[in-house]
Design a protein around this motif. Structure first.
Motif, PDB file in Angstrom:
ATOM      1  N   THR A   1      -5.084  14.274  -6.984  1.00 37.65           N
ATOM      2  CA  THR A   1      -4.500  13.501  -8.286  1.00 37.65           C
ATOM      3  C   THR A   1      -3.785  12.034  -7.680  1.00 37.65           C
ATOM      4  OG1 THR A   1      -4.158  15.545  -9.279  1.00 37.65           O
ATOM      5  CG2 THR A   1      -2.615  13.773  -9.558  1.00 37.65           C
ATOM      6  N   LEU A   2      -3.205  12.468  -6.286  1.00 34.45           N
ATOM      7  CA  LEU A   2      -2.511  11.255  -5.823  1.00 34.45           C
ATOM      8  C   LEU A   2      -3.459   9.725  -5.838  1.00 34.45           C
ATOM      9  CD1 LEU A   2       0.071  13.273  -3.604  1.00 34.45           C
ATOM     10  CD2 LEU A   2       0.591  11.716  -5.406  1.00 34.45           C
ATOM     11  N   ILE A   3      -4.588  10.493  -5.070  1.00 34.82           N
ATOM     12  CA  ILE A   3      -5.603   9.378  -4.669  1.00 34.82           C
ATOM     13  C   ILE A   3      -6.168   8.681  -6.125  1.00 34.82           C
ATOM     14  CG2 ILE A   3      -7.900   8.768  -3.850  1.00 34.82           C
ATOM     15  CD1 ILE A   3      -5.887   9.417  -1.540  1.00 34.82           C
ATOM     16  N   ALA A   4      -6.228   9.555  -7.260  1.00 37.35           N
ATOM     17  CA  ALA A   4      -6.764   8.847  -8.368  1.00 37.35           C
ATOM     18  C   ALA A   4      -5.651   8.096  -8.952  1.00 37.35           C
ATOM     19  CB  ALA A   4      -7.065  10.124  -9.358  1.00 37.35           C
TER      20      ALA A   4
ATOM     21  N   ALA B   1      -3.221   6.614   0.950  1.00 40.79           N
ATOM     22  CA  ALA B   1      -3.444   7.702   2.031  1.00 40.79           C
ATOM     23  C   ALA B   1      -2.487   8.857   1.836  1.00 40.79           C
ATOM     24  CB  ALA B   1      -3.165   7.103   3.413  1.00 40.79           C
ATOM     25  N   VAL B   2      -2.788   9.944   1.773  1.00 40.60           N
ATOM     26  CA  VAL B   2      -1.967  11.138   1.891  1.00 40.60           C
ATOM     27  C   VAL B   2      -1.585  11.733   3.202  1.00 40.60           C
ATOM     28  CG1 VAL B   2      -2.303  11.731  -0.334  1.00 40.60           C
ATOM     29  CG2 VAL B   2      -3.707  12.865   1.340  1.00 40.60           C
ATOM     30  N   ILE B   3      -0.500  11.760   3.859  1.00 38.21           N
ATOM     31  CA  ILE B   3      -0.153  12.597   5.050  1.00 38.21           C
ATOM     32  C   ILE B   3      -0.214  14.028   4.879  1.00 38.21           C
ATOM     33  CG2 ILE B   3       1.588  12.586   6.970  1.00 38.21           C
ATOM     34  CD1 ILE B   3       2.147   9.846   6.068  1.00 38.21           C
ATOM     35  N   THR B   4      -0.901  14.912   5.682  1.00 30.82           N
ATOM     36  CA  THR B   4      -1.160  16.250   5.639  1.00 30.82           C
ATOM     37  C   THR B   4      -1.100  16.983   6.851  1.00 30.82           C
ATOM     38  OG1 THR B   4      -2.403  18.005   4.451  1.00 30.82           O
ATOM     39  CG2 THR B   4      -3.547  15.721   5.223  1.00 30.82           C
TER      40      THR B   4
ATOM     41  N   VAL C   1      -7.181  19.583   3.154  1.00 30.90           N
ATOM     42  CA  VAL C   1      -7.087  18.245   2.478  1.00 30.90           C
ATOM     43  C   VAL C   1      -8.087  17.120   2.943  1.00 30.90           C
ATOM     44  CG1 VAL C   1      -5.334  16.573   1.778  1.00 30.90           C
ATOM     45  CG2 VAL C   1      -4.618  18.842   1.766  1.00 30.90           C
ATOM     46  N   ALA C   2      -8.235  17.005   4.190  1.00 21.09           N
ATOM     47  CA  ALA C   2      -9.227  16.072   4.799  1.00 21.09           C
ATOM     48  C   ALA C   2     -10.414  16.379   4.347  1.00 21.09           C
ATOM     49  CB  ALA C   2      -9.042  16.145   6.441  1.00 21.09           C
ATOM     50  N   ALA C   3     -10.715  17.926   4.339  1.00 19.69           N
ATOM     51  CA  ALA C   3     -12.147  18.172   3.623  1.00 19.69           C
ATOM     52  C   ALA C   3     -12.328  17.765   2.338  1.00 19.69           C
ATOM     53  CB  ALA C   3     -12.189  19.581   3.894  1.00 19.69           C
ATOM     54  N   ALA C   4     -11.417  18.144   1.671  1.00 20.23           N
ATOM     55  CA  ALA C   4     -11.478  17.982  -0.010  1.00 20.23           C
ATOM     56  C   ALA C   4     -11.797  16.380  -0.327  1.00 20.23           C
ATOM     57  CB  ALA C   4     -10.426  18.505  -0.698  1.00 20.23           C
ATOM     58  N   LEU C   5     -11.052  15.532   0.613  1.00 22.29           N
ATOM     59  CA  LEU C   5     -11.169  14.367   0.321  1.00 22.29           C
ATOM     60  C   LEU C   5     -12.130  13.295   1.032  1.00 22.29           C
ATOM     61  CD1 LEU C   5      -7.362  13.146   0.137  1.00 22.29           C
ATOM     62  CD2 LEU C   5      -9.006  13.725  -1.503  1.00 22.29           C
ATOM     63  N   ALA C   6     -12.959  14.302   1.893  1.00 21.90           N
ATOM     64  CA  ALA C   6     -13.840  13.244   2.934  1.00 21.90           C
ATOM     65  C   ALA C   6     -14.914  12.767   1.757  1.00 21.90           C
ATOM     66  CB  ALA C   6     -14.640  14.649   3.672  1.00 21.90           C
TER      67      ALA C   6
ATOM     68  N   ARG D   1       0.893  -1.363   0.112  1.00 23.29           N
ATOM     69  CA  ARG D   1      -0.014   0.042   0.085  1.00 23.29           C
ATOM     70  C   ARG D   1       0.952   1.521  -0.029  1.00 23.29           C
ATOM     71  NH1 ARG D   1      -4.664  -1.700   4.088  1.00 23.29           N
ATOM     72  NH2 ARG D   1      -5.918  -0.105   2.889  1.00 23.29           N
ATOM     73  N   THR D   2       0.394   2.379  -0.502  1.00 25.01           N
ATOM     74  CA  THR D   2       1.105   3.645  -0.690  1.00 25.01           C
ATOM     75  C   THR D   2       0.493   4.718   0.278  1.00 25.01           C
ATOM     76  OG1 THR D   2       1.513   3.043  -3.086  1.00 25.01           O
ATOM     77  CG2 THR D   2       2.096   5.334  -2.112  1.00 25.01           C
ATOM     78  N   LEU D   3       1.627   5.166   1.228  1.00 26.02           N
ATOM     79  CA  LEU D   3       1.285   6.401   1.774  1.00 26.02           C
ATOM     80  C   LEU D   3       2.220   7.365   1.610  1.00 26.02           C
ATOM     81  CD1 LEU D   3       0.149   3.869   3.756  1.00 26.02           C
ATOM     82  CD2 LEU D   3       0.143   5.415   5.873  1.00 26.02           C
ATOM     83  N   THR D   4       1.782   8.630   1.335  1.00 27.10           N
ATOM     84  CA  THR D   4       2.848   9.456   0.818  1.00 27.10           C
ATOM     85  C   THR D   4       2.574  10.842   1.775  1.00 27.10           C
ATOM     86  OG1 THR D   4       3.600  10.556  -0.954  1.00 27.10           O
ATOM     87  CG2 THR D   4       1.241  10.422  -0.854  1.00 27.10           C
ATOM     88  N   TYR D   5       3.846  11.537   1.820  1.00 26.54           N
ATOM     89  CA  TYR D   5       4.187  12.669   2.583  1.00 26.54           C
ATOM     90  C   TYR D   5       4.645  13.977   1.879  1.00 26.54           C
ATOM     91  CZ  TYR D   5       8.965  11.410   2.963  1.00 26.54           C
ATOM     92  OH  TYR D   5      10.205  11.404   2.825  1.00 26.54           O
ATOM     93  N   THR D   6       4.666  14.966   2.275  1.00 23.75           N
ATOM     94  CA  THR D   6       3.441  15.682   3.194  1.00 23.75           C
ATOM     95  C   THR D   6       2.745  16.665   2.047  1.00 23.75           C
ATOM     96  OG1 THR D   6       4.907  15.830   4.928  1.00 23.75           O
ATOM     97  CG2 THR D   6       3.231  17.405   5.029  1.00 23.75           C
ATOM     98  N   VAL D   7       1.420  16.258   2.259  1.00 25.72           N
ATOM     99  CA  VAL D   7       0.537  16.590   0.978  1.00 25.72           C
ATOM    100  C   VAL D   7      -0.339  17.856   1.271  1.00 25.72           C
ATOM    101  CG1 VAL D   7      -0.977  15.971  -1.217  1.00 25.72           C
ATOM    102  CG2 VAL D   7       0.754  14.543  -0.018  1.00 25.72           C
TER     103      VAL D   7
END
Length: 244
Positions: free
Chosen positions: A223-226, A231-234, A239-244, A209-215
């Motif tokens: 884009t990364l989720i697509a 998971a993006v670390i932010t 960012v949390a609101a946008a991906l909710a 699985r891919t987790l990436t920082y710091t977005v």
């Protein structure tokens, strides 16, 4: 047991809104809608695991010198909030047990980054492993242990085998796949700046699985989720609101 990830993980709590690696940061992360937080753990002089990113004190508190040369009592007397904003004055550096208790109460899952001072890799990983085994046996699907130091992940593999491990790196350097496999990792955590869609596909095809920082840009996060990032670390609640 499978790792239950969220698409967003609060970096050092929620570092855009609160002092990093603090209990208030965790509370504000939960209020902002995060269900996961990431934080750093380093040993003090008395081998109490403390939440702190830098080897040296001073950037995020009013201390001086190396954290590993001061004991927990001295570290907990430092002000870890005033540097961020006056409203946070008096915030303290928590130890790992306090962080776990706080996150448990808030329902937050945890990315525990083992962040050893130079020369303290083995012992730091041993103490973190012992603490997780003692305090979190029921949270193995809600914790991932990551580190830039392979020695730390090797110790975690041996001493806390029930907890998931993440291979933390700046880029996917040659040999990353074999290294992650040898360390028994379930995830790979590269810097998002080095990520391409092809790299994400390679991580997935390798079974990680891919987790990436710091977005911190919502459009970059989307884009990364697509691309297939798990998971993006932010630092940013937006960012949390946008991906909710």
């Amino acid at each position: 047991m499978s790792l239950r990830l969220s698409r967003v993980i609060g970096h050092r709590g929620v570092a855009a809104s609160a002092p990093e690696n603090t209990l208030t940061g965790f509370r504000l992360a939960a209020e902002a809608g995060f269900s996961w937080v990431e934080f750093d753990v380093m040993l003090g002089a008395d081998e109490v695991p403390m939440l702190h990113h830098d080897e040296r004190l001073g950037r995020t508190n009013d201390g001086h010198g190396r954290l590993c040369e001061q004991d927990a009592a001295a570290l907990k007397r430092l002000d870890a909030g005033a540097w961020f904003a006056p409203a946070f004055a008096g915030e303290r550096i928590p130890d790992l047990a306090e962080a776990i208790s706080c996150c448990r109460a808030l329902g937050l899952a945890m990315n525990v980054e083992i962040k050893p001072a130079a020369g303290h890799e083995i012992r730091t990983a041993e103490v973190v492993s012992e603490t997780l085994n003692a305090l979190c046996p029921d949270l193995v699907d809600r914790i991932v242990v990551s580190s830039f130091a392979p020695d730390c992940l090797e110790v975690a593999k041996e001493k806390a085998p029930d907890f998931h491990r993440g291979y933390l790196c700046e880029t996917l350097a040659e040999g990353w796949r074999q290294a992650a496999e040898n360390l028994g990792c379930v995830s790979v955590h590269p810097n998002h700046r080095a990520l391409t869609e092809a790299a994400v596909a390679a991580i997935r095809e390798a079974g990680f699985r891919t987790l990436t920082y710091t977005v911190n840009d919502p459009l970059r996060a989307a884009t990364l989720i697509a691309w297939g990032v798990d998971a993006v670390i932010t630092d940013e609640p937006s960012v949390a609101a946008a991906l909710a």
